[in-house]
Design a protein around this motif. Structure first.
Motif, PDB file in Angstrom:
ATOM      1  N   THR A   1      33.813  48.863  43.696  1.00 44.27           N
ATOM      2  CA  THR A   1      34.324  49.368  44.127  1.00 44.27           C
ATOM      3  C   THR A   1      33.487  50.014  45.498  1.00 44.27           C
ATOM      4  O   THR A   1      34.036  50.494  46.229  1.00 44.27           O
ATOM      5  CB  THR A   1      34.986  50.396  43.544  1.00 44.27           C
ATOM      6  OG1 THR A   1      36.192  49.804  42.525  1.00 44.27           O
ATOM      7  CG2 THR A   1      36.434  51.232  43.920  1.00 44.27           C
TER       8      THR A   1
ATOM      9  N   ASP B   1      41.837  45.486  42.424  1.00 43.18           N
ATOM     10  CA  ASP B   1      42.017  45.310  41.386  1.00 43.18           C
ATOM     11  C   ASP B   1      43.594  45.349  40.406  1.00 43.18           C
ATOM     12  O   ASP B   1      43.835  46.747  40.374  1.00 43.18           O
ATOM     13  CB  ASP B   1      40.453  46.649  41.044  1.00 43.18           C
ATOM     14  CG  ASP B   1      40.427  46.929  39.867  1.00 43.18           C
ATOM     15  OD1 ASP B   1      41.166  45.678  39.010  1.00 43.18           O
ATOM     16  OD2 ASP B   1      39.124  47.133  39.661  1.00 43.18           O
TER      17      ASP B   1
ATOM     18  N   ASN C   1      41.740  51.288  41.720  1.00 40.55           N
ATOM     19  CA  ASN C   1      41.042  52.837  41.465  1.00 40.55           C
ATOM     20  C   ASN C   1      40.260  52.984  43.362  1.00 40.55           C
ATOM     21  O   ASN C   1      39.380  54.052  43.663  1.00 40.55           O
ATOM     22  CB  ASN C   1      40.449  53.026  40.933  1.00 40.55           C
ATOM     23  CG  ASN C   1      38.981  52.279  40.681  1.00 40.55           C
ATOM     24  OD1 ASN C   1      39.060  50.848  41.171  1.00 40.55           O
ATOM     25  ND2 ASN C   1      38.277  52.549  39.302  1.00 40.55           N
TER      26      ASN C   1
ATOM     27  N   ASP D   1      38.679  44.715  46.815  1.00 39.69           N
ATOM     28  CA  ASP D   1      37.651  44.547  45.320  1.00 39.69           C
ATOM     29  C   ASP D   1      38.724  44.176  44.637  1.00 39.69           C
ATOM     30  O   ASP D   1      39.798  44.271  44.382  1.00 39.69           O
ATOM     31  CB  ASP D   1      38.299  45.833  45.812  1.00 39.69           C
ATOM     32  CG  ASP D   1      37.358  46.788  44.718  1.00 39.69           C
ATOM     33  OD1 ASP D   1      36.366  46.005  43.955  1.00 39.69           O
ATOM     34  OD2 ASP D   1      37.873  48.262  44.056  1.00 39.69           O
TER      35      ASP D   1
HETATM   36 MG   LIG Z   1      36.006  49.066  40.992  1.00 41.55          MG
END
Ligand SMILES: [Mg+2]
Ligand SMILES: Nc1ncnc2c1ncn2[C@@H]1O[C@H](COP(=O)(O)OP(=O)(O)OP(=O)(O)O)[C@@H](O)[C@H]1O
Length: 262
Positions: free
Chosen positions: A34, A57, A62, A137
């Motif tokens: 990330t 994700d 996040n 991501d």
């Molecule tokens: Mg991550």
């Protein structure tokens, strides 16, 4: 949809076929996907490359946390049918790039049906045509959401560290991806390296396994050194390239961004 101010360079032709989409994967969790996805997107934006960062994700989204954002629109709204994917795009003005956040506020998106996931990948490919690059991501592991999103891209950057568990899981990701998509452009990024030399040794260990068992030689895209500034920047919910633009990890990630457009 927000279009960041930068004009695309002539080298980039919007394609809508996923060729400008890059997934950041690792197998093992916690190796810096990330942070890297945010930082390489930021570095691309600084070079004038119009870039969209997508939080793929779906289990533990996040991106927004690391950036200190509280997005009002996100993938939760898209999956629930309240928003189109275009409507979920939010500008991250400080970095000069756009984001699609994954956090729904209503729990994990990891259980969405495969058909919905496939449609999401197709929508992202279409939306991605308006950008020079789309960075995704991915979550850790190899479950179906990770694999399905990988089907939308042509390039996978696989992040590994010198932790044996990271190397094993990176290899597993490469093996499964290569078996499912033999034409995938798989490249390796070594993160948290004690030094550039140490990072090269780690890469060679992974390369040997790929050559020995899979008969492929994924190239090294870059090495990022261990840098305590990263933790500090994340704690302050501030991008590394804003907070410490001249630290070692910042220069390593900027070199990788240069390679991705070179
Ligand atoms: Mg991550
Ligand atoms: N080069 C580095 N040097 C030092 N610390 C790093 C480096 N890269 C990442 N980290 C640290 O590793 C931690 C994990 O980073 P991050 O959350 O980006 O990993 P991840 O792979 O996305 O994790 P997950 O699999 O849970 O999504 C962060 O706290 C960050 O500070």
């Amino acid at each position: 949809m927000n279009q960041p101010g930068a004009t695309p360079s002539a080298a980039f032709v919007p394609q809508g076929n996923g060729r400008n989409m890059i997934a950041v994967a690792s197998g093992k969790g916690g190796v810096g996907k990330t942070w890297f996805a945010i930082s390489v997107t930021h570095a691309l934006a600084k070079r004038g490359v119009r870039t969209l960062l997508f939080d793929g994700d779906l289990g533990l989204a996040n991106l927004d946390i690391q950036l200190g954002l509280m997005p009002k629109r996100d993938l939760g709204g898209v999956i629930a049918g309240r928003l189109t994917l275009n409507q979920a795009v939010i500008p991250f003005e400080e970095g000069g790039f756009d984001i699609i956040a994954g956090r729904s506020g209503s729990g994990s998106l990891a259980n969405i049906p495969l058909s919905r996931l496939r449609a999401l990948g197709e929508d992202l490919t279409l939306l991605g045509a308006a950008y020079d690059k789309v960075i995704i991501d991915l979550g850790a592991g190899l479950e179906r959401t990770v694999r399905q999103l990988t089907h939308s891209v042509n390039t996978c950057l696989v992040i590994a560290t010198d932790d044996p568990a990271s190397l094993t899981d990176a290899y597993a990701f490469i093996k499964v991806t290569h078996m499912e998509q033999p034409d995938m452009d798989i490249r390796i990024v070594i993160n948290m390296a004690g030094s550039i030399r140490a990072g090269e040794r780690t890469y060679n260990t992974l390369l040997k396994a790929c050559e020995g068992f899979l008969k492929i030689s994924p190239p090294l895209t870059g090495i990022i050194r261990n840098d305590t500034n990263i933790r500090e920047a994340i704690r302050n919910q501030s991008p590394l390239l804003t907070r410490y633009p001249n630290c070692e990890a910042a220069s390593d990630v900027q070199a990788i961004a240069a390679k991705l457009v070179g």
